[in-house]
Write an enzyme that holds these catalytic residues in place. Structure first.
Site, PDB file in Angstrom:
ATOM      1  N   GLU A 425       5.571  18.844 -27.884  1.00  0.00           N
ATOM      2  CA  GLU A 425       4.894  20.168 -28.165  1.00  0.00           C
ATOM      3  C   GLU A 425       3.597  20.316 -27.338  1.00  0.00           C
ATOM      4  OE1 GLU A 425       3.226  19.874 -32.251  1.00  0.00           O
ATOM      5  OE2 GLU A 425       1.982  21.606 -31.872  1.00  0.00           O
ATOM      6  N   ASP A 498       2.767  17.244 -32.909  1.00  0.00           N
ATOM      7  CA  ASP A 498       1.531  17.035 -33.674  1.00  0.00           C
ATOM      8  C   ASP A 498       1.792  16.612 -35.153  1.00  0.00           C
ATOM      9  OD1 ASP A 498      -0.471  16.506 -31.704  1.00  0.00           O
ATOM     10  OD2 ASP A 498      -0.791  18.651 -31.641  1.00  0.00           O
ATOM     11  N   ASP A 502       1.107  23.065 -37.747  1.00  0.00           N
ATOM     12  CA  ASP A 502       1.751  23.822 -36.715  1.00  0.00           C
ATOM     13  C   ASP A 502       3.020  22.801 -36.324  1.00  0.00           C
ATOM     14  OD1 ASP A 502       0.335  25.727 -36.763  1.00  0.00           O
ATOM     15  OD2 ASP A 502      -0.859  25.614 -35.090  1.00  0.00           O
TER      16      ASP A 502
END
Ligand code: 0RA
Length: 634
Positions: A425, A498, A502
């Site tokens: 990401e 993470d 999100d």
């Protein structure tokens, strides 16, 4: 004429007449009786039917038709009522020639219901009198047809006419004799839609059931049916199209509308009130003429240019909701479940009617016609784009990385069993990962932001998404039906996001994408989730990483004298590459979670609910699971 027999064959082989002795066969008895009343309605003599489930397990069907004839038939020397209730008509729905004595077009006759009932009472209001006759034990009369009184008064000077059949199914024949109100309601509603203006009332008087009466009556007929089906959808325009036609032996009625959706299976078809779920000749005729009428219109109005290819039937049918209802004299039901109409003559009628009347409708409704054509053209373009994208994906399958996307930092090993792909990401985390990796065996693909929501997007849009395209190219095994696990370029696909909301969202999206489009990859255990730790601390000179708060609590319990600080490792981007190597990437020290089908399916379900089109279930899910973050954070 046909051979008339006693009722013994029905009790010997009930399946031949009603299909089975399970719940489906049981309900067949109700359909049989109701169909007789509906036939009377179709003939124009009846406009109301009452169906009641009695408290004692019986079923009563009342109509206000002409009443079964009560006078003596000279040929049989029996009343019409006795003939209808005790004589088996030649053939039947499930194995004969389909001939029926009354005006009806299908069915095996009420005598079959009589044969399979422990008791049946028929009451006929005719000529001002009420006539009644009772049968027990599979059709044995307890006496002759008798006048039991006057028919009830109706209006100022008239007497009621009509037929009432009450029956109690025989528990020695049926596996269960408990009717399902829902099954009956669905069928009655369908009947009401298919017979415009006919009022059908239902009441369940059984204790412990919903006793509220229900009334179905649709003056718009199948136009109302289309509106009903489209109620939960967003329609392309508010009008519902309608046309009807007939020839000497048959009738066709069609209602149609388009919605903004992408499904191509919105054509619902019926033959003599029977839902032909497998389609058949009537549907073939409609589809053929629909395709040709819309193409003809589109060319005539310049919406399709000379050089453009014709719109395909499938493109035109995208988003359609249509009811095709035909009535014909000797319907032939074929196919797996006897739900496919076989009569070839009806195809000609439906096709001719649709060609003429749909073309007229398009001319008379240019706004709607335009929308239909434009939607069909969009569907054709989408289909084309999807095909191109698939071909693009197919051509890239080599381990050497030729033609791979720029964003992919590939690994050099030619031994697939040791190749790993890390989907990371964000670009900065991607940079750390490139430094932390073993370039021989570990490839890095940075993914920016949230990849497209696969749930809502249609396949062509999804394939246009750059992130999705690189992902498909990198893995190299195609997607969907074309996915070939043998062509995968890596042994492990590792998702590295993470440890925040999100990150969880992106992980859910990726899992859903793999679950939907590369299922074998998940099934055969090639998909993994990296678990970067949340905390680090030091024990002596050694750095210790702790996965989450629970791990931190365990650590503190085991080291009660620990005085050193805990660092909170915020995001992947903030971890230095050495940390990333040790905690997440180096096979000797990392923690990697293998994704199971259950996990992926749960992600899929969560996503379908949170992001799909079904607002109601989304609301419900959010209301009932708002506190339970575990569902999203797999
Ligand atoms: C045969 C002839 C006629 C009516 C019926 C059958 C008839 C059967 C059923 C079964 C349930 N409800 C029904 N209603 C009518 C016509 C008789 C006449 O000409 O009056």
């Amino acid at each position: 004429m046909q051979v008339l027999e006693g009722l013994e064959p029905v009790r010997k082989r009930p399946g031949m007449y009603i299909g089975s002795t399970g719940p489906s066969g049981l309900h067949h008895l109700v359909w049989e009786v109701v169909d007789n009343s509906v036939d009377e309605a179709m003939a124009g003599f009846c406009d109301r039917i009452d169906v009641t489930l009695l408290a004692d397990g019986g079923c009563r069907v009342v109509d206000n038709g002409r009443g079964i004839p009560t006078d003596i038939n000279p040929q049989y020397k029996l009343s019409g009522v006795e003939i209808a209730l005790t004589k088996l008509h030649g053939g039947g729905k499930f194995g004969g020639n389909g001939y029926k004595v009354s005006g009806g077009l299908h069915g095996v006759g009420v005598s079959v219901v009589n044969a399979l009932s422990k008791k049946l009472v028929v009451e006929v209001d005719r000529d001002g009198k009420r006539h009644a006759m009772t049968f027990v034990d599979g059709g044995k009369p307890t006496g002759k047809l008798k006048v039991v009184g006057d028919a009830p008064r109706v209006g100022r000077s008239g007497r009621r006419r009509g037929t009432t059949v009450t029956f109690w199914p025989d528990p020695e024949i049926f596996e269960t004799v408990e009717f399902s109100a829902r099954t009956i309601l669905e069928r009655l509603q369908m009947m009401a839609f298919l017979n415009k203006g006919l009022e059908i009332r239902f009441r369940d008087e059984r204790p412990g059931h919903d006793n509220e009466p229900v009334t179905f009556k649709y003056n718009g007929g199948i136009v109302d049916f289309v509106k009903h089906v489209n109620k939960t959808k967003e329609s392309l325009f508010s009008k519902v199209g309608y046309f009807a036609d007939s020839d000497a032996n048959s009738e066709v009625e069609i209602a149609f509308q388009w919605n903004t959706g992408y499904n191509t299976d919105g054509i619902h078809s019926f033959a003599n009130g029977i839902n032909t779920v497998e389609g058949g000749t009537h549907v073939e005729g409609f589809k053929a003429a629909l395709t040709s009428a819309v193409n003809k219109y589109a060319r005539a109005k310049g919406l399709l240019k000379e050089k453009d290819p014709n719109l395909t039937g499938e493109d035109i049918r995208e988003g359609i909701t249509a009811i095709v209802s035909v009535r014909l004299r000797e319907p032939q039901f074929e196919g797996q479940t006897k739900a496919k109409l076989g009569n070839t003559s009806i195809k000609t009628l439906v096709q001719r009617a649709t060609n003429e009347k749909l073309s007229d409708w398009l001319e008379e409704n240019p706004t709607e016609a335009n929308k239909i054509v434009r939607k069909s053209i969009a569907a054709a373009q989408a289909r084309d784009a999807a095909k191109k994208a698939r071909n693009l994906v197919r051509s890239k399958t080599l381990l050497d990385g030729a033609g791979m996307p720029d964003k992919l930092k590939d690994c050099s090993s030619k031994d697939r069993s040791e190749r790993e792909l890390f989907i990371v990401e964000g670009d900065s985390a991607g940079g750390s990962a490139v430094q932390a990796r073993n370039p021989a065996t570990q490839a890095i693909l940075p993914i920016r932001g949230k990849i497209l929501n696969v749930e809502r997007a249609r396949v062509d849009k999804m394939l246009k998404n750059a992130e999705v395209q690189t992902l498909i190219s990198a893995i190299g095994a195609g997607i969907g039906d074309d996915f070939d696990i043998e062509k995968r370029r890596y042994d492990k696909i590792c998702i590295l996001t993470d440890a925040d909301v999100d990150g969880a969202h992106i992980r859910t999206l990726l899992l859903t994408f793999f679950f939907r489009q590369m299922k074998p990859l998940v099934e055969q255990g090639h998909v993994y989730i990296c678990e970067p730790p949340l905390y680090s601390t030091e024990v002596g000179k050694e750095k210790v990483y702790l996965k989450d708060d629970a791990a931190k609590a365990r650590f503190l319990a085991e080291h009660p004298n620990h005085k050193k600080d805990f660092q909170r490792l915020k995001g992947l981007g903030e971890m230095d590459h050495e940390e990333l190597r040790i905690t997440t990437m180096d096979p000797a020290t990392r923690t990697l979670l293998q994704v199971t089908v259950e996990q992926a399916a749960l992600a899929d379900e969560v996503l379908a609910i949170l992001m799909g089109d079904d607002v109601e279930s989304r609301k419900h899910f959010i209301q009932t699971n708002a506190k339970d973050a575990r569902f999203v954070d797999i």
